[in-house]
Design a protein around this motif. Structure first.
Motif, PDB file in Angstrom:
ATOM      1  N   ASN A  55     -15.865  -3.153  10.793  1.00 28.42           N
ATOM      2  CA  ASN A  55     -15.775  -3.886  12.058  1.00 28.42           C
ATOM      3  C   ASN A  55     -15.658  -5.393  11.866  1.00 28.42           C
ATOM      4  O   ASN A  55     -15.619  -6.134  12.851  1.00 28.42           O
ATOM      5  N   LEU A  56     -15.649  -5.851  10.602  1.00 27.02           N
ATOM      6  CA  LEU A  56     -15.584  -7.281  10.279  1.00 27.02           C
ATOM      7  C   LEU A  56     -16.716  -8.067  10.938  1.00 27.02           C
ATOM      8  O   LEU A  56     -16.512  -9.142  11.498  1.00 27.02           O
ATOM      9  N   ASN A  57     -17.933  -7.546  10.863  1.00 30.33           N
ATOM     10  CA  ASN A  57     -19.074  -8.201  11.491  1.00 30.33           C
ATOM     11  C   ASN A  57     -19.557  -9.442  10.743  1.00 30.33           C
ATOM     12  O   ASN A  57     -20.196 -10.301  11.332  1.00 30.33           O
ATOM     13  N   TYR A  58     -19.258  -9.548   9.456  1.00 29.12           N
ATOM     14  CA  TYR A  58     -19.752 -10.669   8.656  1.00 29.12           C
ATOM     15  C   TYR A  58     -18.639 -11.695   8.444  1.00 29.12           C
ATOM     16  O   TYR A  58     -17.481 -11.333   8.205  1.00 29.12           O
ATOM     17  N   PRO A  59     -18.977 -12.987   8.499  1.00 23.71           N
ATOM     18  CA  PRO A  59     -17.958 -14.038   8.305  1.00 23.71           C
ATOM     19  C   PRO A  59     -17.214 -13.925   6.974  1.00 23.71           C
ATOM     20  O   PRO A  59     -16.019 -14.195   6.915  1.00 23.71           O
ATOM     21  N   VAL A  60     -17.885 -13.508   5.910  1.00 26.34           N
ATOM     22  CA  VAL A  60     -17.231 -13.394   4.607  1.00 26.34           C
ATOM     23  C   VAL A  60     -16.110 -12.348   4.650  1.00 26.34           C
ATOM     24  O   VAL A  60     -15.058 -12.529   4.031  1.00 26.34           O
ATOM     25  N   HIS A  61     -16.274 -11.292   5.425  1.00 27.89           N
ATOM     26  CA  HIS A  61     -15.243 -10.262   5.535  1.00 27.89           C
ATOM     27  C   HIS A  61     -14.129 -10.693   6.491  1.00 27.89           C
ATOM     28  O   HIS A  61     -12.963 -10.348   6.278  1.00 27.89           O
ATOM     29  N   GLN A  62     -14.489 -11.446   7.513  1.00 29.50           N
ATOM     30  CA  GLN A  62     -13.470 -11.976   8.422  1.00 29.50           C
ATOM     31  C   GLN A  62     -12.548 -12.920   7.669  1.00 29.50           C
ATOM     32  O   GLN A  62     -11.320 -12.858   7.806  1.00 29.50           O
ATOM     33  N   GLU A  63     -13.118 -13.763   6.831  1.00 26.60           N
ATOM     34  CA  GLU A  63     -12.331 -14.716   6.043  1.00 26.60           C
ATOM     35  C   GLU A  63     -11.443 -13.982   5.035  1.00 26.60           C
ATOM     36  O   GLU A  63     -10.274 -14.320   4.859  1.00 26.60           O
ATOM     37  N   SER A  64     -11.980 -12.980   4.378  1.00 27.26           N
ATOM     38  CA  SER A  64     -11.214 -12.193   3.415  1.00 27.26           C
ATOM     39  C   SER A  64     -10.053 -11.488   4.105  1.00 27.26           C
ATOM     40  O   SER A  64      -8.934 -11.458   3.584  1.00 27.26           O
ATOM     41  N   TYR A  65     -10.300 -10.919   5.270  1.00 31.53           N
ATOM     42  CA  TYR A  65      -9.250 -10.239   6.030  1.00 31.53           C
ATOM     43  C   TYR A  65      -8.155 -11.228   6.413  1.00 31.53           C
ATOM     44  O   TYR A  65      -6.971 -10.966   6.212  1.00 31.53           O
ATOM     45  N   ARG A  66      -8.562 -12.366   6.923  1.00 29.34           N
ATOM     46  CA  ARG A  66      -7.604 -13.389   7.358  1.00 29.34           C
ATOM     47  C   ARG A  66      -6.769 -13.875   6.157  1.00 29.34           C
ATOM     48  O   ARG A  66      -5.564 -14.051   6.257  1.00 29.34           O
ATOM     49  N   LYS A  67      -7.403 -14.036   5.020  1.00 29.92           N
ATOM     50  CA  LYS A  67      -6.744 -14.542   3.815  1.00 29.92           C
ATOM     51  C   LYS A  67      -5.705 -13.558   3.269  1.00 29.92           C
ATOM     52  O   LYS A  67      -4.642 -13.962   2.821  1.00 29.92           O
ATOM     53  N   HIS A  68      -5.998 -12.263   3.322  1.00 32.45           N
ATOM     54  CA  HIS A  68      -5.120 -11.264   2.718  1.00 32.45           C
ATOM     55  C   HIS A  68      -4.147 -10.595   3.692  1.00 32.45           C
ATOM     56  O   HIS A  68      -3.172  -9.991   3.262  1.00 32.45           O
ATOM     57  N   TYR A  69      -4.404 -10.677   4.979  1.00 32.89           N
ATOM     58  CA  TYR A  69      -3.597  -9.972   5.962  1.00 32.89           C
ATOM     59  C   TYR A  69      -2.116 -10.357   5.875  1.00 32.89           C
ATOM     60  O   TYR A  69      -1.243  -9.494   5.815  1.00 32.89           O
ATOM     61  N   GLU A  70      -1.818 -11.637   5.888  1.00 33.61           N
ATOM     62  CA  GLU A  70      -0.427 -12.094   5.859  1.00 33.61           C
ATOM     63  C   GLU A  70       0.276 -11.687   4.564  1.00 33.61           C
ATOM     64  O   GLU A  70       1.445 -11.322   4.576  1.00 33.61           O
ATOM     65  N   PHE A  71      -0.447 -11.735   3.441  1.00 31.28           N
ATOM     66  CA  PHE A  71       0.137 -11.349   2.165  1.00 31.28           C
ATOM     67  C   PHE A  71       0.574  -9.886   2.182  1.00 31.28           C
ATOM     68  O   PHE A  71       1.701  -9.562   1.831  1.00 31.28           O
ATOM     69  N   PHE A  72      -0.314  -8.990   2.615  1.00 30.87           N
ATOM     70  CA  PHE A  72       0.019  -7.567   2.614  1.00 30.87           C
ATOM     71  C   PHE A  72       1.066  -7.235   3.673  1.00 30.87           C
ATOM     72  O   PHE A  72       1.889  -6.340   3.486  1.00 30.87           O
ATOM     73  N   LYS A  73       1.045  -7.962   4.782  1.00 33.09           N
ATOM     74  CA  LYS A  73       2.060  -7.756   5.817  1.00 33.09           C
ATOM     75  C   LYS A  73       3.437  -8.169   5.291  1.00 33.09           C
ATOM     76  O   LYS A  73       4.422  -7.453   5.481  1.00 33.09           O
ATOM     77  N   LYS A  74       3.492  -9.286   4.584  1.00 35.74           N
ATOM     78  CA  LYS A  74       4.747  -9.790   4.032  1.00 35.74           C
ATOM     79  C   LYS A  74       5.316  -8.845   2.970  1.00 35.74           C
ATOM     80  O   LYS A  74       6.513  -8.609   2.911  1.00 35.74           O
ATOM     81  N   HIS A  75       4.460  -8.291   2.131  1.00 39.62           N
ATOM     82  CA  HIS A  75       4.908  -7.437   1.035  1.00 39.62           C
ATOM     83  C   HIS A  75       4.850  -5.945   1.371  1.00 39.62           C
ATOM     84  O   HIS A  75       5.071  -5.118   0.494  1.00 39.62           O
ATOM     85  N   LYS A  76       4.515  -5.623   2.614  1.00 39.52           N
ATOM     86  CA  LYS A  76       4.499  -4.235   3.100  1.00 39.52           C
ATOM     87  C   LYS A  76       3.743  -3.298   2.158  1.00 39.52           C
ATOM     88  O   LYS A  76       4.229  -2.252   1.767  1.00 39.52           O
ATOM     89  N   ASN A  77       2.535  -3.729   1.803  1.00 39.34           N
ATOM     90  CA  ASN A  77       1.624  -2.943   0.959  1.00 39.34           C
ATOM     91  C   ASN A  77       2.201  -2.607  -0.420  1.00 39.34           C
ATOM     92  O   ASN A  77       1.758  -1.668  -1.069  1.00 39.34           O
ATOM     93  N   MET A 126      -4.857  -3.509   2.570  1.00 40.60           N
ATOM     94  CA  MET A 126      -6.103  -4.092   3.060  1.00 40.60           C
ATOM     95  C   MET A 126      -7.288  -3.183   2.741  1.00 40.60           C
ATOM     96  O   MET A 126      -8.413  -3.639   2.615  1.00 40.60           O
ATOM     97  N   ASP A 127      -7.036  -1.884   2.575  1.00 43.71           N
ATOM     98  CA  ASP A 127      -8.112  -0.955   2.244  1.00 43.71           C
ATOM     99  C   ASP A 127      -8.643  -1.195   0.835  1.00 43.71           C
ATOM    100  O   ASP A 127      -9.731  -0.759   0.489  1.00 43.71           O
ATOM    101  N   ASP A 128      -7.847  -1.868  -0.009  1.00 38.87           N
ATOM    102  CA  ASP A 128      -8.320  -2.244  -1.336  1.00 38.87           C
ATOM    103  C   ASP A 128      -9.176  -3.511  -1.269  1.00 38.87           C
ATOM    104  O   ASP A 128     -10.052  -3.716  -2.099  1.00 38.87           O
ATOM    105  N   ILE A 129      -8.890  -4.373  -0.305  1.00 36.34           N
ATOM    106  CA  ILE A 129      -9.632  -5.624  -0.160  1.00 36.34           C
ATOM    107  C   ILE A 129     -10.944  -5.387   0.579  1.00 36.34           C
ATOM    108  O   ILE A 129     -11.998  -5.821   0.142  1.00 36.34           O
ATOM    109  N   LEU A 130     -10.894  -4.720   1.709  1.00 36.01           N
ATOM    110  CA  LEU A 130     -12.088  -4.347   2.473  1.00 36.01           C
ATOM    111  C   LEU A 130     -12.178  -2.822   2.415  1.00 36.01           C
ATOM    112  O   LEU A 130     -11.429  -2.132   3.084  1.00 36.01           O
TER     113      LEU A 130
END
Length: 188
Positions: free
Chosen positions: A60-82, A87-91
């Motif tokens: 649920n991304l309840n912790y700031p450290v996980h929100q930041e990690s999600y935000r940091k990696h989301y664009e990368f995985f979206k750009k490279h289409k997994n 994201m399941d490897d990151i979180l």
């Protein structure tokens, strides 16, 4: 002459054995009690959050450290289409229809004992997950250990993650895919 050769060989063997056993690279060492770690021992502290509660908070991304990690990696995985993971490897997220989903709060040194043994595609017995003891984490540090795998007749897929109980940060983890029959030719 043969006797002298065997005596020399015997001496050479034992000298090399002593040299190798005295070398810190080849000898077994135990961690020092006063070693400084990035994540020091906390085995005596009490943390009330269970591994299932933490897993749900992670998803649920309840912790700031996980929100930041999600935000940091989301664009990368979206750009490279997994292409380079997901994201399941990151979180960490359990594998759908997994053979085993495992969640446990343990001390970091216990992670090595929680392996699943499989035969890989080369016919070798392999342990999953293969998490090396991290020099930054004290062996007596409390961690959440998650792994999920799907083991079928033809392939093995697995994910694992080790999160620090106190800081909620990922300290080790990864994913693996093994084709158990890599040289199998498909008849079409």
């Amino acid at each position: 002459m043969k006797k002298l050769f065997f005596i020399s060989l015997y001496k050479l063997f034992f000298c090399s054995l002593f040299v190798l056993s005295g070398n810190p690279v080849y000898s077994q060492t135990t961690p020092l009690d006063n070693a400084e770690y990035l994540y020091p021992a906390n085995k005596d502290k009490v943390f009330d959050e269970t591994e299932d509660e933490f897993y749900q908070a992670l998803r649920n991304l309840n912790y700031p450290v996980h929100q930041e990690s999600y935000r940091k990696h989301y664009e990368f995985f979206k750009k490279h289409k997994n292409k380079y993971g997901s994201m399941d490897d990151i979180l960490f997220k359990d594998i759908p229809d997994a053979s085993v989903n495992f969640r446990k709060k343990v001390q970091f040194h216990e992670v090595k004992k929680l392996n699943y043994l499989i035969w890989d595609g080369d016919g070798l017995l392999t342990a999953f997950p293969d998490i090396e003891m991290n020099q930054a984490v004290s062996p007596d540090r409390q961690v959440y250990f998650f792994y999920s795998f799907k083991d079928t007749e033809k392939e093995f897929r697995g994910r694992c993650a080790v999160y620090d109980v106190e800081t909620k940060q990922l300290v080790a983890g990864g994913a693996v895919f093994m084709n158990k029959y890599p040289n199998e030719v498909k008849n079409e």
